[in-house]
Design a protein around this motif. Structure first.
Motif: not given
Length: 291
Positions: A232-234, A237-241, A253-255
């Motif tokens: 879970x993204x806490x 910025x601009x994180x990717x998977x 955030x929250x994804x």
């Protein structure tokens, strides 16, 4: 002795220089053994080879009982996810350096393929990961991975912070450049360069490890593969998977990225006597300095 193959697909890294004559040579050799030969449609289109039927991945899965993939591990990786949906076994012929999953060299393809086509080979089943991205209770993205699922920071962010849960248990908050969930196959890919352990292909487990962790105590963990891993993204910025080569950028955030064992598996065919340890010795040069 296994059942003899009858209908063989040829798949090639069509961008590679000099690939056409290699594909022609392999196709002619297979045809001379009395087998039906066809080409994957993108391979046929981009190389101009027209003497064999050109089929889509779906048609290959329905009609063929073996696919010969010519290229490197990246070529094999891309096609293996499609083949897994149809249970199509794969043989890898490496045009350059020996690969981890493309273990037959072009120079020796005849000696290696002859017994394989007749049904004498080693069968190697590899687990796949099924991943999904959830936002506000909705599934917004799905991906299949043979190597790994990687959550990583954005280009301008200094790090990403992830909450890690396995099954019903909270594991940790990880602050790092990213986090990898890798299969045994993927343990010799990105996870290896990030400092993770090598998992034998027969191990039923995943490796979970941070990339350039901001906390020295965050270490790689080998997990059983019967539970769901949730990232879970806490913060960040601009994180990717990334699911092998399929990406979703700009995570919020929250994804939550959910990863579990897929019902599908990839089947690799190796020459008789193939050894995972021998491949590691050659690929990682473990023999250097021994004599």
């Amino acid at each position: 002795m296994s059942k003899r193959f009858r209908h063989v697909a040829i798949v090639g890294k069509h961008q590679a220089r000099g690939i056409r004559p290699v594909l022609e040579e392999i196709a002619e050799f297979v045809s001379r053994q009395g087998l039906v030969v066809c080409l994957e449609q993108e391979t046929a289109h981009n190389t101009g080879l027209s003497q064999y039927d050109a089929l889509s991945p779906e048609e290959l899965g329905a009609q063929c009982d073996l696919a010969i993939v010519v290229g490197g591990d990246g070529t094999m990786l891309g096609f293996a996810r499609q083949a897994a949906r149809h249970g199509l076994p794969l043989v890898g012929i490496n045009q350059g350096r020996l690969g981890f999953i493309t273990d037959i060299t072009v120079e020796h393809f005849r000696d290696a393929l002859l017994p394989i086509l007749a049904g004498d080979f080693e069968r190697d089943e590899r687990a796949l990961l099924q991943g999904s991205v959830w936002r506000d209770g909705q599934n917004i993205f799905e991906g299949l991975a043979l190597n790994d699922v990687v959550v990583s920071r954005g280009a301008t962010a200094s790090m990403v912070e992830l909450r890690v849960d396995v099954g019903q248990e909270f594991v940790a908050h990880m602050r790092a450049d990213g986090v990898i969930v890798g299969t045994p196959t993927g343990s010799t890919a990105y996870a290896l360069s990030a400092g993770g352990p090598i998992l034998h292909p027969r191990i039923q487990g995943w490796v979970l490890l941070p990339i350039a962790s901001h906390t020295l105590s965050n270490r790689p963990i080998v997990l059983p593969d019967d539970g769901e891993v949730r990232l879970t993204i806490v913060a960040g910025r601009d994180a990717s998977v990334n699911f092998d080569s399929h990406s979703l950028a700009s995570l919020l955030h929250g994804d939550c990225i959910r990863v579990r064992r897929s019902e599908l598996s990839a089947t690799f065919i190796h020459p008789r006597g193939w050894s995972c340890y021998a491949t590691l010795r050659r690929k990682l040069r473990w023999y250097e300095g021994s004599e």
